[in-house]
Design an enzyme around this catalytic site. Structure first.
Site, PDB file in Angstrom:
ATOM      1  N   LYS A   1     -12.329  -2.153   0.717  1.00  0.00           N
ATOM      2  CA  LYS A   1     -11.977  -3.035   1.831  1.00  0.00           C
ATOM      3  C   LYS A   1     -10.518  -3.505   1.818  1.00  0.00           C
ATOM      4  CE  LYS A   1     -14.760  -2.801   4.083  1.00  0.00           C
ATOM      5  NZ  LYS A   1     -15.104  -1.455   4.672  1.00  0.00           N
TER       6      LYS A   1
ATOM      7  N   SER B   1     -14.137  -8.887   4.803  1.00  0.00           N
ATOM      8  CA  SER B   1     -14.305  -7.514   5.255  1.00  0.00           C
ATOM      9  C   SER B   1     -15.540  -6.887   4.586  1.00  0.00           C
ATOM     10  CB  SER B   1     -13.045  -6.713   4.933  1.00  0.00           C
ATOM     11  OG  SER B   1     -13.161  -5.392   5.382  1.00  0.00           O
TER      12      SER B   1
ATOM     13  N   HIS C   1     -11.541   4.421  -5.671  1.00  0.00           N
ATOM     14  CA  HIS C   1     -11.761   2.986  -5.871  1.00  0.00           C
ATOM     15  C   HIS C   1     -11.837   2.678  -7.372  1.00  0.00           C
ATOM     16  CE1 HIS C   1     -12.626   2.334  -1.671  1.00  0.00           C
ATOM     17  NE2 HIS C   1     -13.782   2.935  -1.669  1.00  0.00           N
TER      18      HIS C   1
ATOM     19  N   TYR D   1      -1.569  -4.523   1.606  1.00  0.00           N
ATOM     20  CA  TYR D   1      -2.116  -4.391   2.961  1.00  0.00           C
ATOM     21  C   TYR D   1      -1.305  -5.284   3.906  1.00  0.00           C
ATOM     22  CZ  TYR D   1      -5.676  -4.864   6.659  1.00  0.00           C
ATOM     23  OH  TYR D   1      -6.348  -4.881   7.859  1.00  0.00           O
TER      24      TYR D   1
ATOM     25  N   TRP E   1     -12.592  11.167  -1.915  1.00  0.00           N
ATOM     26  CA  TRP E   1     -12.681  10.212  -3.022  1.00  0.00           C
ATOM     27  C   TRP E   1     -12.846  10.983  -4.315  1.00  0.00           C
ATOM     28  CZ3 TRP E   1     -14.333   8.611   1.759  1.00  0.00           C
ATOM     29  CH2 TRP E   1     -14.072   7.279   2.123  1.00  0.00           C
TER      30      TRP E   1
ATOM     31  N   GLY F   1      -8.701  -5.659  11.365  1.00  0.00           N
ATOM     32  CA  GLY F   1      -7.392  -5.188  10.920  1.00  0.00           C
ATOM     33  C   GLY F   1      -6.301  -6.242  10.999  1.00  0.00           C
TER      34      GLY F   1
END
Ligand code: A3P
Length: 286
Positions: free
Chosen positions: A43, A128, A98, A183, A76, A249
């Site tokens: 997230k 999120s 991740h 981010y 991934w 977002g």
């Protein structure tokens, strides 16, 4: 939860997307020096990096973005699909993971593969993640927001505690193979973030190309790209009517969710977990 998750080296993985075989395959994976990987706690912008990396590496050619779903385009490291794709991927191969630092396979450490570590304000990650748990059938129901705050702080979520993830990757000794980005920087000035990444990857992209990539990777454009918005996934697995994957977002949606008690609890728990660390975080936690 044992029906939904599998435990691997002390961390929880959804059985629907991960298997013991895939996690072991990841441990055996042979990194090449030219490989590029985005490391993203769930997230924090994983799908965004799946859009960005191919465009930076191919000089802005939109073909893969329009023809290959994100999960095959930039797989991934830890998911079942990697084994199917790996032989077909051309160098430089772009991947995401991740994984916390301690789960990275041996060949990663001996290779020169480059890593971009994306961090996000943990309060926005929690929000999120809360909506993601509601919409994804392969994750446990988050119950109330109040309960999910505890679940998150206890690290009973995918890939464990956020603080452990950050601590591991922040103290990784990878020299100039590793760059950090947030981010928040990406939302505030995507072209500037793309320039930084492109320099790091040794690509000399023109200003026009950077602008074109930024336009393509905007939240609005990605939301309408069926190769990137998870709308190809059957509703029984991901239900966009409950919450779209590309949800808002924005920065600071936590302000619409946390009450003062939850905020105090969150802040003190995160502080305590990071206490002995010498690095500072790019966000004010209160
Ligand atoms: P929100 O739920 O806050 O909207 P991940 O891919 O790691 O699961 O992260 C998903 C989060 O990244 C979601 O956050 C999603 O909306 C956001 N995101 C994805 N693409 C984005 C973009 N182009 N611009 C801004 N946010 C984006």
């Amino acid at each position: 939860s044992e029906e939904i998750y599998l435990n691997y080296k002390g961390l929880m993985f959804p059985k629907e997307t991960h298997s013991l075989e895939s996690l072991e395959f990841a441990q055996e994976f042979k990194f090449k020096d030219e490989d590029v990987m985005a490391v993203v706690y769930p997230k924090s912008g994983t799908i965004w990096m799946q859009e960005i990396l191919p465009l930076l590496l191919n000089g802005g050619d939109l073909t893969p973005i329009h023809t290959i779903p994100n999960w095959d385009r930039v797989p991934w490291l830890e998911e079942k699909r990697l084994a199917l794709l790996v032989d077909k991927m051309a160098s430089p191969r772009a991947m995401v993971t991740h994984f916390p630092y301690q789960l990275m396979p041996p060949s990663f450490h001996t290779s020169k593969a480059k890593v971009i570590y994306v961090m996000r304000n943990p309060k926005d990650i929690l929000v999120s993640s809360y909506y993601f748990h509601k919409m994804a059938a392969f994750l446990e129901d988050p119950r109330t927001f109040d309960e999910f705050v505890d679940t998150f702080l206890e690290g009973k979520v995918l890939f464990g505690k956020w603080t452990d993830h950050v601590k591991g990757w922040k103290s990784a000794e990878l020299g100039n193979r590793l760059m950090y980005i947030t981010y928040e920087e990406m939302v505030q000035d995507l072209p500037a973030a793309l320039r930084q990444m492109s320099d790091f990857l040794g690509r000399n992209l023109s200003e026009d190309t950077i602008q074109k990539i930024a336009e393509h990777c905007s939240f609005k454009t990605m939301k309408t790209n069926k190769m990137s918005n998870f709308s190809l996934v059957p509703k029984m697995y991901m239900d966009a009517d409950k919450s779209p994957f590309l949800r808002k977002g924005v920065l600071g949606d936590w302000k619409n969710h946390f009450n003062s008690e939850q905020l105090a609890k969150f802040t003190s728990a995160i502080r305590k977990d990071l206490d002995s660390e010498s690095f500072s975080l790019p966000w004010n936690l209160d």
